[in-house]
Design a protein around this motif. Structure first.
Motif, PDB file in Angstrom:
ATOM      1  N   GLU A   1       0.841  -1.190   0.000  1.00 48.53           N
ATOM      2  CA  GLU A   1       0.000   0.000   0.000  1.00 48.53           C
ATOM      3  C   GLU A   1       0.873   1.235   0.000  1.00 48.53           C
ATOM      4  OE1 GLU A   1      -1.134   0.858   4.541  1.00 48.53           O
ATOM      5  OE2 GLU A   1      -1.751  -1.136   3.862  1.00 48.53           O
ATOM      6  N   ASN A   2       0.292   2.334  -0.466  1.00 51.60           N
ATOM      7  CA  ASN A   2       0.988   3.613  -0.492  1.00 51.60           C
ATOM      8  C   ASN A   2      -0.056   4.704  -0.324  1.00 51.60           C
ATOM      9  OD1 ASN A   2       2.870   5.621  -0.796  1.00 51.60           O
ATOM     10  ND2 ASN A   2       3.517   5.020  -2.843  1.00 51.60           N
ATOM     11  N   PHE A   3       0.256   5.709   0.501  1.00 52.64           N
ATOM     12  CA  PHE A   3      -0.676   6.798   0.778  1.00 52.64           C
ATOM     13  C   PHE A   3       0.013   8.144   0.644  1.00 52.64           C
ATOM     14  CE2 PHE A   3      -3.132   3.459   2.643  1.00 52.64           C
ATOM     15  CZ  PHE A   3      -4.439   3.894   2.647  1.00 52.64           C
ATOM     16  N   VAL A   4      -0.768   9.142   0.241  1.00 53.77           N
ATOM     17  CA  VAL A   4      -0.347  10.542   0.319  1.00 53.77           C
ATOM     18  C   VAL A   4      -1.453  11.275   1.071  1.00 53.77           C
ATOM     19  CG1 VAL A   4       1.033  10.520  -1.802  1.00 53.77           C
ATOM     20  CG2 VAL A   4      -1.377  11.169  -1.917  1.00 53.77           C
ATOM     21  N   GLU A   5      -1.123  12.453   1.590  1.00 55.97           N
ATOM     22  CA  GLU A   5      -2.113  13.266   2.277  1.00 55.97           C
ATOM     23  C   GLU A   5      -2.359  14.522   1.458  1.00 55.97           C
ATOM     24  OE1 GLU A   5      -2.341  15.681   6.406  1.00 55.97           O
ATOM     25  OE2 GLU A   5      -2.007  13.524   6.594  1.00 55.97           O
ATOM     26  N   ILE A   6      -3.641  14.848   1.283  1.00 56.45           N
ATOM     27  CA  ILE A   6      -4.012  16.060   0.555  1.00 56.45           C
ATOM     28  C   ILE A   6      -4.845  16.938   1.484  1.00 56.45           C
ATOM     29  CG2 ILE A   6      -3.966  14.915  -1.692  1.00 56.45           C
ATOM     30  CD1 ILE A   6      -7.088  14.938  -1.596  1.00 56.45           C
ATOM     31  N   TYR A   7      -5.053  18.174   1.078  1.00 55.73           N
ATOM     32  CA  TYR A   7      -5.944  19.076   1.800  1.00 55.73           C
ATOM     33  C   TYR A   7      -7.096  19.429   0.881  1.00 55.73           C
ATOM     34  CZ  TYR A   7      -7.930  22.828   4.493  1.00 55.73           C
ATOM     35  OH  TYR A   7      -8.810  23.602   5.211  1.00 55.73           O
ATOM     36  N   ILE A   8      -8.325  19.164   1.333  1.00 55.27           N
ATOM     37  CA  ILE A   8      -9.506  19.562   0.576  1.00 55.27           C
ATOM     38  C   ILE A   8     -10.129  20.744   1.299  1.00 55.27           C
ATOM     39  CG2 ILE A   8     -11.777  18.909  -0.282  1.00 55.27           C
ATOM     40  CD1 ILE A   8     -10.832  16.011  -0.350  1.00 55.27           C
ATOM     41  N   GLY A   9     -10.232  21.868   0.602  1.00 50.34           N
ATOM     42  CA  GLY A   9     -10.836  23.050   1.208  1.00 50.34           C
ATOM     43  C   GLY A   9     -10.468  24.304   0.458  1.00 50.34           C
ATOM     44  N   ASP A  10     -10.946  25.416   0.995  1.00 52.32           N
ATOM     45  CA  ASP A  10     -10.663  26.719   0.404  1.00 52.32           C
ATOM     46  C   ASP A  10      -9.174  27.025   0.489  1.00 52.32           C
ATOM     47  OD1 ASP A  10     -13.336  27.111  -0.137  1.00 52.32           O
ATOM     48  OD2 ASP A  10     -13.710  28.079   1.792  1.00 52.32           O
ATOM     49  N   GLU A  11      -8.743  27.919  -0.364  1.00 49.66           N
ATOM     50  CA  GLU A  11      -7.335  28.289  -0.396  1.00 49.66           C
ATOM     51  C   GLU A  11      -6.910  29.036   0.870  1.00 49.66           C
ATOM     52  OE1 GLU A  11      -6.541  30.299  -4.090  1.00 49.66           O
ATOM     53  OE2 GLU A  11      -7.476  28.696  -5.227  1.00 49.66           O
ATOM     54  N   ASP A  12      -7.843  29.682   1.566  1.00 49.40           N
ATOM     55  CA  ASP A  12      -7.523  30.434   2.779  1.00 49.40           C
ATOM     56  C   ASP A  12      -7.702  29.531   3.983  1.00 49.40           C
ATOM     57  OD1 ASP A  12      -7.231  32.683   1.175  1.00 49.40           O
ATOM     58  OD2 ASP A  12      -9.331  33.253   1.428  1.00 49.40           O
ATOM     59  N   HIS A  13      -6.663  28.772   4.319  1.00 53.33           N
ATOM     60  CA  HIS A  13      -6.725  27.886   5.454  1.00 53.33           C
ATOM     61  C   HIS A  13      -5.368  27.826   6.147  1.00 53.33           C
ATOM     62  CE1 HIS A  13      -4.965  25.286   2.389  1.00 53.33           C
ATOM     63  NE2 HIS A  13      -4.445  24.608   3.386  1.00 53.33           N
ATOM     64  N   ASP A  14      -5.382  27.368   7.360  1.00 50.04           N
ATOM     65  CA  ASP A  14      -4.154  27.131   8.106  1.00 50.04           C
ATOM     66  C   ASP A  14      -3.983  25.637   8.246  1.00 50.04           C
ATOM     67  OD1 ASP A  14      -3.666  29.865   8.571  1.00 50.04           O
ATOM     68  OD2 ASP A  14      -5.089  29.841  10.248  1.00 50.04           O
ATOM     69  N   HIS A  15      -2.887  25.114   7.718  1.00 49.67           N
ATOM     70  CA  HIS A  15      -2.603  23.675   7.909  1.00 49.67           C
ATOM     71  C   HIS A  15      -1.149  23.434   7.968  1.00 49.67           C
ATOM     72  CE1 HIS A  15      -1.662  22.300   3.667  1.00 49.67           C
ATOM     73  NE2 HIS A  15      -2.094  23.497   3.462  1.00 49.67           N
TER      74      HIS A  15
END
Length: 146
Positions: free
Chosen positions: A132-146
């Motif tokens: 298995e292989n995983f990546v992490e993405i961010y789904i949301g508006d461009e104005d976010h803190d992560h």
């Protein structure tokens, strides 16, 4: 004496025909091309998944999974519940040969819960070896803190 000779020959042929040396124990190899780790995706967009998979003998099947990362990186089954409003999906398919490109477009709902998501792929070869292989993405508006 002939009994022992016949028994010895029978045992020797069983041992010499043992195919344990020929068992495929090598896991398939996986390279996720897109999405990239920490890629940002807007709600309502299409996420393009592309991976190259290969095996030393023969590929059998795959499962692509997208789920909210609130599970503490446990990658539990989608049957278990995630945060209300969180997006999750599964895509399964069959494979053949020693190498293959896997490509899918995944529609992200416009009302998705914003946050970090895991995008992963599980691959099984014809002998039952899994990787298995995983990546992490961010789904949301461009104005976010992560």
């Amino acid at each position: 004496m002939k009994k022992y000779l016949v028994l010895f020959v029978a045992l020797f042929s069983l041992v010499s025909c043992d195919s344990s040396d020929d068992l495929d124990t090598t896991k398939p190899e996986i390279s996720i091309i897109t999405p990239t780790d920490h890629q940002e995706v807007l709600p309502g967009q299409t996420l393009h998944f592309l991976a190259n998979v290969s095996d030393n003998e023969s590929l059998a099947s795959y499962k692509i999974e997208v789920h909210n990362s609130d599970d503490g990186h446990q990658h539990r089954s989608l049957v278990q519940s995630y945060s209300t409003g969180a997006f999750s999906t599964e895509i399964v398919g069959t494979l053949s040969g020693k190498s293959q490109e896997i490509s899918h477009n995944i529609q992200i709902p416009s009302d998705v819960l914003h946050g970090h998501y895991h995008v992963g792929i599980f691959v099984i070869d014809a002998a039952g070896n899994q990787n298995e292989n995983f990546v992490e993405i961010y789904i949301g508006d461009e104005d976010h803190d992560h």
